[in-house]
Motif scaffolding. Structure first.
Motif, PDB file in Angstrom:
ATOM      1  N   LEU A  79      -0.396   9.407   4.164  1.00 28.58           N
ATOM      2  CA  LEU A  79      -0.620   8.551   5.268  1.00 28.58           C
ATOM      3  C   LEU A  79      -0.246   7.190   5.078  1.00 28.58           C
ATOM      4  O   LEU A  79       0.585   6.608   6.065  1.00 28.58           O
ATOM      5  CB  LEU A  79      -1.884   8.749   5.949  1.00 28.58           C
ATOM      6  CG  LEU A  79      -2.495   9.980   6.457  1.00 28.58           C
ATOM      7  CD1 LEU A  79      -4.081   9.743   6.984  1.00 28.58           C
ATOM      8  CD2 LEU A  79      -1.870  10.118   7.728  1.00 28.58           C
ATOM      9  N   ALA A  80      -0.427   6.697   4.093  1.00 27.17           N
ATOM     10  CA  ALA A  80       0.015   5.409   3.778  1.00 27.17           C
ATOM     11  C   ALA A  80       1.487   4.923   3.618  1.00 27.17           C
ATOM     12  O   ALA A  80       1.810   4.150   4.064  1.00 27.17           O
ATOM     13  CB  ALA A  80      -0.556   4.963   2.360  1.00 27.17           C
ATOM     14  N   VAL A  81       2.034   6.127   2.939  1.00 21.59           N
ATOM     15  CA  VAL A  81       3.618   5.943   3.036  1.00 21.59           C
ATOM     16  C   VAL A  81       4.062   6.061   4.382  1.00 21.59           C
ATOM     17  O   VAL A  81       5.006   5.317   4.835  1.00 21.59           O
ATOM     18  CB  VAL A  81       4.177   7.351   2.215  1.00 21.59           C
ATOM     19  CG1 VAL A  81       5.604   7.329   2.241  1.00 21.59           C
ATOM     20  CG2 VAL A  81       3.719   6.928   0.809  1.00 21.59           C
ATOM     21  N   LEU A  82       3.643   6.959   5.206  1.00 20.98           N
ATOM     22  CA  LEU A  82       4.283   7.301   6.541  1.00 20.98           C
ATOM     23  C   LEU A  82       3.974   5.947   7.694  1.00 20.98           C
ATOM     24  O   LEU A  82       4.390   5.678   8.617  1.00 20.98           O
ATOM     25  CB  LEU A  82       3.466   8.436   7.378  1.00 20.98           C
ATOM     26  CG  LEU A  82       3.924   9.598   6.651  1.00 20.98           C
ATOM     27  CD1 LEU A  82       3.050  10.872   7.456  1.00 20.98           C
ATOM     28  CD2 LEU A  82       5.240  10.184   6.861  1.00 20.98           C
TER      29      LEU A  82
ATOM     30  N   LEU B  46       0.758  -1.401   0.340  1.00 20.79           N
ATOM     31  CA  LEU B  46      -0.020  -0.131   0.069  1.00 20.79           C
ATOM     32  C   LEU B  46       0.889   1.265  -0.031  1.00 20.79           C
ATOM     33  O   LEU B  46       0.679   2.315  -0.913  1.00 20.79           O
ATOM     34  CB  LEU B  46      -0.843  -0.071   1.357  1.00 20.79           C
ATOM     35  CG  LEU B  46      -1.911   1.102   1.241  1.00 20.79           C
ATOM     36  CD1 LEU B  46      -3.343   0.705   0.240  1.00 20.79           C
ATOM     37  CD2 LEU B  46      -2.636   1.315   2.775  1.00 20.79           C
ATOM     38  N   GLY B  47       2.091   1.231   1.035  1.00 20.62           N
ATOM     39  CA  GLY B  47       2.749   2.387   0.941  1.00 20.62           C
ATOM     40  C   GLY B  47       3.493   2.860  -0.174  1.00 20.62           C
ATOM     41  O   GLY B  47       3.638   3.755  -0.763  1.00 20.62           O
ATOM     42  N   ILE B  48       4.224   1.850  -0.819  1.00 17.50           N
ATOM     43  CA  ILE B  48       5.022   1.876  -2.083  1.00 17.50           C
ATOM     44  C   ILE B  48       4.040   2.462  -3.082  1.00 17.50           C
ATOM     45  O   ILE B  48       4.337   3.187  -3.969  1.00 17.50           O
ATOM     46  CB  ILE B  48       5.836   0.774  -2.407  1.00 17.50           C
ATOM     47  CG1 ILE B  48       6.723   0.243  -1.217  1.00 17.50           C
ATOM     48  CG2 ILE B  48       6.347   0.743  -3.740  1.00 17.50           C
ATOM     49  CD1 ILE B  48       7.618  -0.911  -1.529  1.00 17.50           C
ATOM     50  N   SER B  49       2.951   1.615  -3.381  1.00 21.85           N
ATOM     51  CA  SER B  49       2.043   2.090  -4.493  1.00 21.85           C
ATOM     52  C   SER B  49       1.426   3.396  -4.031  1.00 21.85           C
ATOM     53  O   SER B  49       1.387   4.351  -5.222  1.00 21.85           O
ATOM     54  CB  SER B  49       0.519   1.104  -4.565  1.00 21.85           C
ATOM     55  OG  SER B  49       1.019  -0.223  -4.384  1.00 21.85           O
ATOM     56  N   ALA B  50       1.231   4.063  -3.054  1.00 22.05           N
ATOM     57  CA  ALA B  50       0.888   5.322  -2.595  1.00 22.05           C
ATOM     58  C   ALA B  50       1.845   6.356  -2.951  1.00 22.05           C
ATOM     59  O   ALA B  50       1.940   7.447  -3.428  1.00 22.05           O
ATOM     60  CB  ALA B  50       0.577   5.570  -0.994  1.00 22.05           C
ATOM     61  N   TYR B  51       3.225   5.944  -2.926  1.00 23.78           N
ATOM     62  CA  TYR B  51       4.453   6.606  -3.092  1.00 23.78           C
ATOM     63  C   TYR B  51       4.321   7.011  -4.696  1.00 23.78           C
ATOM     64  O   TYR B  51       4.715   7.793  -5.274  1.00 23.78           O
ATOM     65  CB  TYR B  51       5.670   5.979  -2.901  1.00 23.78           C
ATOM     66  CG  TYR B  51       6.899   6.705  -3.261  1.00 23.78           C
ATOM     67  CD1 TYR B  51       7.535   7.900  -2.666  1.00 23.78           C
ATOM     68  CD2 TYR B  51       7.775   6.036  -4.155  1.00 23.78           C
ATOM     69  CE1 TYR B  51       8.613   8.309  -3.293  1.00 23.78           C
ATOM     70  CE2 TYR B  51       8.943   6.739  -4.758  1.00 23.78           C
ATOM     71  CZ  TYR B  51       9.078   7.687  -4.105  1.00 23.78           C
ATOM     72  OH  TYR B  51      10.513   8.373  -4.823  1.00 23.78           O
ATOM     73  N   TYR B  52       4.235   5.525  -5.156  1.00 20.77           N
ATOM     74  CA  TYR B  52       3.989   5.947  -6.988  1.00 20.77           C
ATOM     75  C   TYR B  52       3.020   6.944  -7.362  1.00 20.77           C
ATOM     76  O   TYR B  52       3.291   7.532  -8.386  1.00 20.77           O
ATOM     77  CB  TYR B  52       3.913   4.596  -7.475  1.00 20.77           C
ATOM     78  CG  TYR B  52       5.192   3.745  -7.778  1.00 20.77           C
ATOM     79  CD1 TYR B  52       6.366   4.324  -7.616  1.00 20.77           C
ATOM     80  CD2 TYR B  52       5.185   2.175  -7.535  1.00 20.77           C
ATOM     81  CE1 TYR B  52       7.522   3.552  -7.634  1.00 20.77           C
ATOM     82  CE2 TYR B  52       6.330   1.320  -7.769  1.00 20.77           C
ATOM     83  CZ  TYR B  52       7.486   2.136  -7.541  1.00 20.77           C
ATOM     84  OH  TYR B  52       8.612   1.338  -7.768  1.00 20.77           O
ATOM     85  N   LEU B  53       1.842   6.715  -6.892  1.00 24.24           N
ATOM     86  CA  LEU B  53       0.691   7.557  -6.959  1.00 24.24           C
ATOM     87  C   LEU B  53       1.157   9.034  -6.587  1.00 24.24           C
ATOM     88  O   LEU B  53       0.639   9.911  -7.605  1.00 24.24           O
ATOM     89  CB  LEU B  53      -0.564   7.150  -6.461  1.00 24.24           C
ATOM     90  CG  LEU B  53      -0.980   5.738  -6.696  1.00 24.24           C
ATOM     91  CD1 LEU B  53      -2.283   5.486  -6.039  1.00 24.24           C
ATOM     92  CD2 LEU B  53      -1.256   5.714  -8.296  1.00 24.24           C
ATOM     93  N   LEU B  54       1.717   9.269  -5.659  1.00 28.66           N
ATOM     94  CA  LEU B  54       2.108  10.555  -5.247  1.00 28.66           C
ATOM     95  C   LEU B  54       2.967  11.256  -6.459  1.00 28.66           C
ATOM     96  O   LEU B  54       2.957  12.628  -6.668  1.00 28.66           O
ATOM     97  CB  LEU B  54       2.825  10.614  -3.844  1.00 28.66           C
ATOM     98  CG  LEU B  54       1.653  10.479  -2.677  1.00 28.66           C
ATOM     99  CD1 LEU B  54       2.537  10.389  -1.637  1.00 28.66           C
ATOM    100  CD2 LEU B  54       0.760  12.045  -2.419  1.00 28.66           C
ATOM    101  N   LYS B  55       3.950  10.468  -6.782  1.00 27.22           N
ATOM    102  CA  LYS B  55       4.961  10.749  -7.810  1.00 27.22           C
ATOM    103  C   LYS B  55       4.489  10.911  -9.194  1.00 27.22           C
ATOM    104  O   LYS B  55       5.140  11.268 -10.179  1.00 27.22           O
ATOM    105  CB  LYS B  55       6.166  10.137  -7.832  1.00 27.22           C
ATOM    106  CG  LYS B  55       6.940  10.291  -6.483  1.00 27.22           C
ATOM    107  CD  LYS B  55       7.546  11.456  -6.270  1.00 27.22           C
ATOM    108  CE  LYS B  55       8.238  11.584  -4.891  1.00 27.22           C
ATOM    109  NZ  LYS B  55       8.678  12.998  -4.561  1.00 27.22           N
ATOM    110  N   GLY B  56       3.055  10.194  -9.603  1.00 24.08           N
ATOM    111  CA  GLY B  56       2.610  10.247 -10.806  1.00 24.08           C
ATOM    112  C   GLY B  56       3.506   9.254 -11.501  1.00 24.08           C
ATOM    113  O   GLY B  56       3.256   9.210 -12.861  1.00 24.08           O
TER     114      GLY B  56
END
Length: 523
Positions: free
Chosen positions: A426-429, A201-211
């Motif tokens: 939040l998911a990354v944190l 979840l966190g790594i996927s959220a990181y990718y989505l934040l970075k586009g």
């Protein structure tokens, strides 16, 4: 007995065990998440799911290698640092470890290479079966390890043989189906599934934040949200079952977790907050929820949960009973045919381990004074503040995980997760939180068993090898440096894999979308 040798032996094993368990949960969870992702690929035949599976498989591989390397070192310590433990209970404790190697480790070791290198050599269904077998082997490995650990917590199916002066198996079925072991297994693997879900979840959220690699990230997040929600709910339910198992088998551990110094009238309340005072043997500033502990621990409203003071009195009685058993054993050493001694041991033998607690204070437990018996009885109380707060932080993180995954599942179901930047952050944190909870869980489980290496059978201070302080310091420093280096290597490899992204040859067939647009500001 050199107290520093005992402490150093415990610290070294704790360090290697806690370090090893940094890798185990992620391996347990990712293995079955790979099965889910590859199953979608087999059913839909969409290439994007092959990319998703192979990407998380690479992170699984890095973690798997480190888990194996650190696990072997930990098991060897039973022979190097805990030789009397191995001699005294090796017949029972060694059996699950041997079965783990034959049944589980060989299974996953055989198929893990095929899983990594067989993508273009096996059919889709054939490769999925291999991936499932790796996941099955990984989880079976945890099962046998936890059967061994569960026996340390609740030593059923074994008896002390005064002829061999060792513990021996009397009913292997009881060892296998030990209620503590079963509860620990389902609770531990569920925690591992939560850990892996948070990482995905966190790594996927990181990718989505970075586009970046949005197609892979949003699919991965959807799998993590569903798998994580089911797993986090099961952790709480199965944790409740673990608490119920403690009521019958480890009453002192349960009392220490609740900082319950005295037996309260039924139904007992659950302490939300308090300050355990080990000097006054009371819990100050206590905030309770009425009835809840009674319902969790006894499944009733009319049964009490024993307090530590009352359990110490029972330990006092068992120590005195154990003294009779100890005298009988000493007689049988010199006269194996003495029927009076055998009859005395048959009546009091189950308390022999309690008499051995007195060896901390006197060479001959049978000659202990009443004051020494009192001291040994109070030794059965573990570190109450650590147990009390460790459990509460762990439980709080568990409920936070339910909230995190419930939110993720809702956002993914409504297809709002791509633009919910607040949640993505939040998911990354949240990535470190499951590891904190898991390590605290192990501390509560293992420190709660003290002063026993085997609950009620063998005190920890009698289980060590005859080693020098210098040897222990040398190996402890060596392991710390080696494991620190391995940790740096693993983190760098995983970060490099994340930076590289899901495509293996920088040949992303899809153009990268731009960054996610900022949310509109409203009054």
């Amino acid at each position: 007995m050199d107290p520093q040798v005992i402490d150093l032996s415990r610290i070294q094993f704790a360090a290697t065990a806690l370090y090893h368990f940094l890798f185990v949960p992620l391996t347990l969870g990712l293995s079955f998440m790979l099965v889910i992702m590859e199953s979608v690929y087999v059913m839909t035949n969409r290439p994007i799911w092959r990319v998703v599976t192979r990407f998380w498989g690479r992170i699984f591989a890095i973690n798997f290698v480190l888990g194996v390397a650190t696990g072997l070192t930990m098991e060897f310590q039973f022979g190097t640092n805990w030789s009397y433990f191995s001699h005294y209970v090796g017949d029972i404790f060694g059996a699950p470890l041997a079965i783990e190697g034959l049944m589980a480790f060989f299974l996953e070791a055989t198929f893990v290479g095929i899983m990594f290198f067989g993508w273009n050599r096996l059919s889709k269904l054939g490769h999925l079966i291999v991936t499932f077998l790796v996941a099955l082997g990984t989880n079976l490995s945890a099962l046998w390890i936890l059967i061994a650990n569960g026996w340390m917590q609740n030593p059923v199916g074994a008896t002390f043989n005064p002829d061999t002066m060792r513990m021996e198996v009397s009913d292997f079925g009881q060892v296998l189906f030990n209620p503590i072991a079963q509860a620990k297994f389902v609770h531990t693997v569920s925690a591992g599934y939560v850990c892996a879900s948070v990482v995905v979840l966190g790594i996927s959220a990181y990718y989505l934040l970075k586009g970046k690699w949005v197609a892979v990230a949003r699919r991965s997040m959807t799998v993590a949200a569903a798998f994580g929600l089911a797993s986090s709910l099961s952790v709480v339910v199965l944790g409740d079952e673990s608490g119920y198992a403690l009521t019958d088998n480890q009453k002192m551990k349960l009392a220490a977790i609740e900082a319950a110094w005295h037996t309260a009238p039924a139904p007992s309340g659950l302490t939300l907050f308090g300050m355990p005072d080990t000097t006054a043997r009371t819990t100050r500033y206590k905030v309770e929820i009425p009835w809840v502990l009674g319902l969790i621990a006894t499944r009733s409203l009319d049964k009490t949960v024993a307090g530590m003071s009352e359990l110490v009195l029972k330990a006092h009685d068992r120590i005195e009973s154990g003294q009779v058993a100890y005298r009988a054993v000493e007689t049988l050493k010199n006269d194996p045919n003495n029927q009076t001694a055998r009859a005395a041991f048959a009546m009091h033998g189950r308390d022999l381990g309690y008499a051995m607690l007195l060896k901390r204070y006197v060479a001959d437990p049978a000659a202990a004074t009443p004051q020494q018996i009192d001291q040994a009885a109070w030794d059965t109380v573990p570190n109450v503040p650590l147990m009390f707060w460790g459990f509460r932080v762990m439980a709080a993180i568990g409920f936070l995980m339910i909230a995190l995954f419930a939110t993720a599942f809702m956002l993914c179901s409504l297809r709002m997760h791509l633009n919910a930047k607040w949640f993505l952050k939040l998911a990354v944190l949240a990535i470190p939180l499951p590891w904190i909870a898991i390590e605290l869980g192990w501390l509560v489980a293992e420190i709660g068993r003290q002063p026993w290496a085997i609950e009620g059978v063998l005190p920890t201070f009698l289980a060590t090898s005859t080693l020098s302080r210098g040897a222990l310091w040398t190996t402890l420093i060596g392991f710390t440096l080696l494991y620190g280096t391995l940790a740096v290597i693993e983190v760098r490899l995983i970060l490099a894999t994340i930076r590289h992204g899901p495509y293996e040859h920088d040949d992303d067939p899809q153009p990268l979308p731009g960054p996610i647009p900022a949310e509109p500001v409203t009054a």
